[in-house]
Design a protein around this motif. Structure first.
Motif, PDB file in Angstrom:
ATOM      1  N   LEU A   1       2.089  25.084  48.586  1.00 30.00           N
ATOM      2  CA  LEU A   1       2.486  24.136  47.545  1.00 30.00           C
ATOM      3  C   LEU A   1       1.912  24.600  46.210  1.00 30.00           C
ATOM      4  O   LEU A   1       0.693  24.755  46.064  1.00 30.00           O
ATOM      5  N   PHE A   2       2.794  24.806  45.249  1.00 29.81           N
ATOM      6  CA  PHE A   2       2.385  25.167  43.902  1.00 29.81           C
ATOM      7  C   PHE A   2       2.237  23.885  43.091  1.00 29.81           C
ATOM      8  O   PHE A   2       3.219  23.194  42.813  1.00 29.81           O
ATOM      9  N   LEU A   3       0.993  23.552  42.740  1.00 30.82           N
ATOM     10  CA  LEU A   3       0.707  22.305  42.046  1.00 30.82           C
ATOM     11  C   LEU A   3       0.613  22.548  40.544  1.00 30.82           C
ATOM     12  O   LEU A   3       0.137  23.587  40.097  1.00 30.82           O
ATOM     13  N   LYS A   4       1.027  21.539  39.800  1.00 35.25           N
ATOM     14  CA  LYS A   4       0.974  21.636  38.345  1.00 35.25           C
ATOM     15  C   LYS A   4       0.710  20.256  37.782  1.00 35.25           C
ATOM     16  O   LYS A   4       1.327  19.270  38.215  1.00 35.25           O
ATOM     17  N   PRO A   5      -0.221  20.138  36.813  1.00 30.96           N
ATOM     18  CA  PRO A   5      -0.402  18.832  36.163  1.00 30.96           C
ATOM     19  C   PRO A   5       0.921  18.328  35.609  1.00 30.96           C
ATOM     20  O   PRO A   5       1.710  19.105  35.062  1.00 30.96           O
ATOM     21  N   LEU A   6       1.169  17.047  35.799  1.00 33.72           N
ATOM     22  CA  LEU A   6       2.452  16.493  35.381  1.00 33.72           C
ATOM     23  C   LEU A   6       2.662  16.640  33.883  1.00 33.72           C
ATOM     24  O   LEU A   6       3.744  16.927  33.411  1.00 33.72           O
ATOM     25  N   ILE A   7       1.587  16.427  33.120  1.00 38.22           N
ATOM     26  CA  ILE A   7       1.656  16.710  31.700  1.00 38.22           C
ATOM     27  C   ILE A   7       0.280  17.165  31.268  1.00 38.22           C
ATOM     28  O   ILE A   7      -0.716  16.799  31.864  1.00 38.22           O
ATOM     29  N   SER A   8       0.220  18.031  30.275  1.00 39.05           N
ATOM     30  CA  SER A   8      -1.077  18.550  29.852  1.00 39.05           C
ATOM     31  C   SER A   8      -1.921  17.418  29.285  1.00 39.05           C
ATOM     32  O   SER A   8      -1.411  16.485  28.682  1.00 39.05           O
ATOM     33  N   ASN A   9      -3.232  17.507  29.481  1.00 37.43           N
ATOM     34  CA  ASN A   9      -4.118  16.405  29.132  1.00 37.43           C
ATOM     35  C   ASN A   9      -4.076  16.036  27.654  1.00 37.43           C
ATOM     36  O   ASN A   9      -4.205  14.873  27.288  1.00 37.43           O
TER      37      ASN A   9
ATOM     38  N   ASP B   1      18.115   5.101  35.545  1.00 33.73           N
ATOM     39  CA  ASP B   1      18.971   6.260  35.326  1.00 33.73           C
ATOM     40  C   ASP B   1      18.211   7.290  34.497  1.00 33.73           C
ATOM     41  O   ASP B   1      17.549   6.952  33.510  1.00 33.73           O
ATOM     42  N   PHE B   2      18.319   8.558  34.900  1.00 28.81           N
ATOM     43  CA  PHE B   2      17.664   9.665  34.194  1.00 28.81           C
ATOM     44  C   PHE B   2      18.738  10.666  33.760  1.00 28.81           C
ATOM     45  O   PHE B   2      18.898  11.718  34.380  1.00 28.81           O
ATOM     46  N   PRO B   3      19.482  10.396  32.703  1.00 25.00           N
ATOM     47  CA  PRO B   3      20.664  11.217  32.412  1.00 25.00           C
ATOM     48  C   PRO B   3      20.361  12.584  31.810  1.00 25.00           C
ATOM     49  O   PRO B   3      21.169  13.498  31.961  1.00 25.00           O
ATOM     50  N   CYS B   4      19.235  12.759  31.127  1.00 16.30           N
ATOM     51  CA  CYS B   4      19.062  13.974  30.322  1.00 16.30           C
ATOM     52  C   CYS B   4      17.719  14.654  30.520  1.00 16.30           C
ATOM     53  O   CYS B   4      17.202  15.276  29.584  1.00 16.30           O
ATOM     54  N   VAL B   5      17.124  14.519  31.693  1.00 15.56           N
ATOM     55  CA  VAL B   5      15.829  15.140  31.939  1.00 15.56           C
ATOM     56  C   VAL B   5      15.847  15.848  33.281  1.00 15.56           C
ATOM     57  O   VAL B   5      16.668  15.549  34.149  1.00 15.56           O
TER      58      VAL B   5
ATOM     59  N   VAL C   1       6.376  -0.664  35.011  1.00 16.31           N
ATOM     60  CA  VAL C   1       6.981   0.557  35.546  1.00 16.31           C
ATOM     61  C   VAL C   1       6.607   1.712  34.623  1.00 16.31           C
ATOM     62  O   VAL C   1       7.020   1.729  33.454  1.00 16.31           O
ATOM     63  N   ARG C   2       5.818   2.626  35.127  1.00 18.55           N
ATOM     64  CA  ARG C   2       5.426   3.796  34.352  1.00 18.55           C
ATOM     65  C   ARG C   2       6.383   4.926  34.687  1.00 18.55           C
ATOM     66  O   ARG C   2       6.540   5.314  35.842  1.00 18.55           O
ATOM     67  N   ILE C   3       7.042   5.477  33.667  1.00 16.24           N
ATOM     68  CA  ILE C   3       8.100   6.462  33.837  1.00 16.24           C
ATOM     69  C   ILE C   3       7.664   7.771  33.187  1.00 16.24           C
ATOM     70  O   ILE C   3       7.263   7.790  32.022  1.00 16.24           O
ATOM     71  N   ILE C   4       7.721   8.856  33.963  1.00 19.13           N
ATOM     72  CA  ILE C   4       7.317  10.169  33.480  1.00 19.13           C
ATOM     73  C   ILE C   4       8.546  11.071  33.475  1.00 19.13           C
ATOM     74  O   ILE C   4       9.182  11.276  34.518  1.00 19.13           O
ATOM     75  N   THR C   5       8.903  11.600  32.305  1.00 13.02           N
ATOM     76  CA  THR C   5      10.092  12.440  32.167  1.00 13.02           C
ATOM     77  C   THR C   5       9.771  13.638  31.303  1.00 13.02           C
ATOM     78  O   THR C   5       9.426  13.496  30.132  1.00 13.02           O
ATOM     79  N   ASP C   6       9.889  14.833  31.874  1.00 12.55           N
ATOM     80  CA  ASP C   6       9.695  16.088  31.124  1.00 12.55           C
ATOM     81  C   ASP C   6       8.438  16.061  30.275  1.00 12.55           C
ATOM     82  O   ASP C   6       8.432  16.422  29.092  1.00 12.55           O
ATOM     83  N   GLY C   7       7.326  15.603  30.853  1.00 10.71           N
ATOM     84  CA  GLY C   7       6.061  15.624  30.150  1.00 10.71           C
ATOM     85  C   GLY C   7       5.824  14.465  29.218  1.00 10.71           C
ATOM     86  O   GLY C   7       4.848  14.448  28.474  1.00 10.71           O
ATOM     87  N   HIS C   8       6.702  13.446  29.224  1.00  8.80           N
ATOM     88  CA  HIS C   8       6.506  12.251  28.408  1.00  8.80           C
ATOM     89  C   HIS C   8       6.272  11.062  29.334  1.00  8.80           C
ATOM     90  O   HIS C   8       6.843  10.980  30.418  1.00  8.80           O
ATOM     91  N   ILE C   9       5.438  10.130  28.881  1.00 11.90           N
ATOM     92  CA  ILE C   9       5.131   8.943  29.670  1.00 11.90           C
ATOM     93  C   ILE C   9       5.506   7.703  28.857  1.00 11.90           C
ATOM     94  O   ILE C   9       5.148   7.575  27.689  1.00 11.90           O
ATOM     95  N   SER C  10       6.232   6.794  29.505  1.00  9.61           N
ATOM     96  CA  SER C  10       6.533   5.486  28.917  1.00  9.61           C
ATOM     97  C   SER C  10       6.244   4.423  29.964  1.00  9.61           C
ATOM     98  O   SER C  10       6.317   4.680  31.169  1.00  9.61           O
ATOM     99  N   THR C  11       5.912   3.230  29.532  1.00  7.13           N
ATOM    100  CA  THR C  11       5.666   2.124  30.455  1.00  7.13           C
ATOM    101  C   THR C  11       6.462   0.913  30.008  1.00  7.13           C
ATOM    102  O   THR C  11       6.395   0.504  28.850  1.00  7.13           O
ATOM    103  N   GLU C  12       7.251   0.350  30.936  1.00  9.85           N
ATOM    104  CA  GLU C  12       8.098  -0.800  30.653  1.00  9.85           C
ATOM    105  C   GLU C  12       7.624  -2.009  31.450  1.00  9.85           C
ATOM    106  O   GLU C  12       7.263  -1.884  32.625  1.00  9.85           O
ATOM    107  N   LYS C  13       7.624  -3.162  30.815  1.00  6.29           N
ATOM    108  CA  LYS C  13       7.393  -4.412  31.545  1.00  6.29           C
ATOM    109  C   LYS C  13       8.696  -4.826  32.206  1.00  6.29           C
ATOM    110  O   LYS C  13       9.752  -4.860  31.567  1.00  6.29           O
ATOM    111  N   TRP C  14       8.619  -5.146  33.500  1.00  2.00           N
ATOM    112  CA  TRP C  14       9.815  -5.512  34.259  1.00  2.00           C
ATOM    113  C   TRP C  14       9.530  -6.808  34.998  1.00  2.00           C
ATOM    114  O   TRP C  14       8.458  -6.976  35.599  1.00  2.00           O
TER     115      TRP C  14
END
Length: 540
Positions: free
Chosen positions: A425-433, A478-482, A522-535
């Motif tokens: 398994l090749f591991l990689k930090p999801l986004i740089s610190n 939906d994740f249309p562009c990542v 809901v914490r959403i991680i897309t291409d090295g960006h993090i957003s959190t939405e209240k649901w």
């Protein structure tokens, strides 16, 4: 073009043991009869991968090589056992394979039926000083009646054996018979007594010291020729260790070298006890004295300074243990722990936890990989495969992935039933610190309420869309562009409810009908960006 997103972050509360998916599986390769260029068909019940060892760059090509055990192998007789030396490529596949068994590899010693040579294997360093890493191999039924033994293999660079020494009841002068699956697991913690020669720790998880199947660990002080200078037993009645024992707890099931964690010049080690009747497993952190007794200890358990209620009694957390390089950038090495009986997605598929540790070996955060929550594993990990039965570090195996690990599945069915397999398994930090707004060296991660956030969308291609909100249970994302898609759901108290990493689908649905109504994040991680939405989940 991806949209640019502006988010106003509102601190809601701080989390204790909650993961923000700090690491992901960037790629994997499976090594089995049918995958990874192993070059041989493994027989049924071979249990390839029962234990593995990183043996360094044996052939000098710049890539670390791996020794893999197969205690069920029938070369020369029934369950004589074998070891495979795999010369690896840096893409995680096998360049060539050399087998050490009764009939190959120049073992030079006869094996008995049922001996299970290869129940365990570990790298003990260059014992004889010839520049080649040597191996210790366990055989749990070496003398019958589960009186085990250990073979010290002095290795050549071509993966064959130069010569062999045996450690058993007859050669080591043990004061009591080495029953209880002596040789089930092994590790070389380093030079414990300071004589310049690496030493060996051998597990006997069904040893009966102090009670039935409580388990024990033998610290074997070695000579350069592979014979025993002396030994120290650690159990519920020996070695100065007063950790929690119960009948059946199987102390010594798995072990890992930790290095000198308290700065006293003596290497330390981790030891698991996995079969407590009424509580989850414990991984003990043992700080040693030069005589092999225990100076002090701590533990990783299911309590508030450990896994905080995450573990089940039956998942065998601690089936494999290893340390890896610091992956989350806090200056502290991290730990990988297998749980081969975990039932995520199917019976005994297994799982692996990555534990982010404090300097005193408390768990401040974790990530989990399994065939249920990790997309890249969903069609790979099989029911009953015991994925996580052994784990090893392959640090700097590939320069693009300095944190790489090997994970075994000893009952994988590729090619033949329970033939076994392992995964690179090749591991990689999801986004740089430095890009991670949630990263804190202290391990405190804020939960974010974006109910008053604003977003600026430059075009119609957006990172994600979460709907409906509120909902009576069905959550759509939906994740249309990542390309990289992961999300984690927390309740209003900051407790992680569910996490899905490395999602392959552009449209993802999750049914929350069985969850209580209320506010979730809901914490959403897309291409090295993090957003959190209240649901908001409404009542049906």
């Amino acid at each position: 073009m991806r949209c640019k997103t502006t988010i106003i972050l509102l601190l809601a509360l701080s989390l204790g043991l909650q993961s923000i998916a700090q690491v992901r599986i960037s790629g994997l390769k499976k090594i089995s009869s049918t995958s990874g260029n192993l070059g041989t068909i493994l027989p049924a019940y071979d249990f390839f991968g029962y234990q593995m060892a990183n043996i360094g760059d044996l052939d000098g090509d710049g890539v670390q090589d791996i020794a893999v055990s197969s205690p069920g192998d029938n070369d020369g007789g029934s369950r004589h056992g074998a070891i495979y030396v795999l010369f690896m490529k840096n893409d995680g596949t096998v360049k060539s394979t050399h087998k050490i068994s009764q009939t190959s590899g120049n073992l030079g010693i006869g094996l008995a039926d049922g001996e299970q040579f290869g129940q365990s294997v570990t790298n003990i360093g260059d014992l004889d000083g010839d520049g080649v890493q040597d191996l210790a191999v366990g055989a749990v039924d070496h003398l019958g009646a589960f009186i085990g033994g250990v073979y010290i293999l002095f290795m050549k660079r071509d993966g064959t054996v130069k010569r062999t020494t045996i450690i058993d009841q007859h050669t080591a002068n043990f004061s009591s018979t080495a029953t209880g699956h002596f040789g089930w697991n092994m590790v070389s913690p380093g030079d414990v007594d300071g004589d310049g020669i690496p030493d060996l720790a051998v597990g006997a998880p069904q040893d009966n010291d102090g009670g039935n199947n409580r388990g024990a660990v033998y610290i074997i002080f070695l000579k350069k020729d592979g014979t025993v200078k002396r030994y120290q037993k650690i159990s519920s009645i020996s070695g100065g260790f007063n950790g929690h024992f119960e009948d059946g707890c199987s102390f010594g099931y798995a072990m890992a070298k930790l290095g000198d964690i308290d700065g006293d010049g003596i290497p330390d080690m981790a030891v698991s006890a996995v079969n407590y009747p009424s509580q989850p497993s414990i991984v003990f952190i043992l700080k040693l004295n030069t005589n092999g007794t225990v100076k002090t200890y701590s533990q990783i358990d299911n309590g508030p300074n450990g896994m905080n209620g995450v573990l089940s009694v039956t998942e065998t957390f601690g089936s494999g243990i290893t340390m890896i390089n610091d992956i989350n950038g806090d200056g502290t090495k991290d730990m990988v722990v297998g749980a081969c009986h975990n039932n995520d997605g199917g019976a005994q598929r297994g799982a692996v936890y990555v534990l982010y540790l404090t300097e005193d070996f408390q768990v401040k955060d974790y990530d989990k990989f399994s065939g249920y929550i990790t997309d890249s594993l969903k069609n790979v990990v099989q029911d009953g495969s015991f994925w996580g039965s052994s784990v090893i570090p392959l640090n700097n195996f590939n320069r693009m992935y300095p944190n790489t690990i090997g994970v075994a599945a000893v009952r994988d069915h590729d090619g033949n039933i329970q033939a076994g397999a392992f995964f690179v398994l090749f591991l990689k930090p999801l986004i740089s610190n430095h890009l991670n707004p949630f990263y804190k060296p202290s391990g405190v991660y804020p939960l974010v309420d974006t109910s008053n956030s604003t977003k600026t969308i430059e075009d119609q291609c957006i990172d994600y869309k979460l709907f409906p909100n509120p909902s009576d249970g069905l959550l759509n994302i939906d994740f249309p562009c990542v390309q990289e898609r992961s999300f984690i759901v927390f309740d209003a108290m900051g407790r992680r409810i569910v996490a899905f990493y490395d999602i392959s689908e552009e449209k993802y649905k999750f049914n929350f009908s069985d969850f209580a109504s209320g506010i979730y994040f809901v914490r959403i991680i897309t291409d090295g960006h993090i957003s959190t939405e209240k649901w908001v989940k409404q009542s049906l």
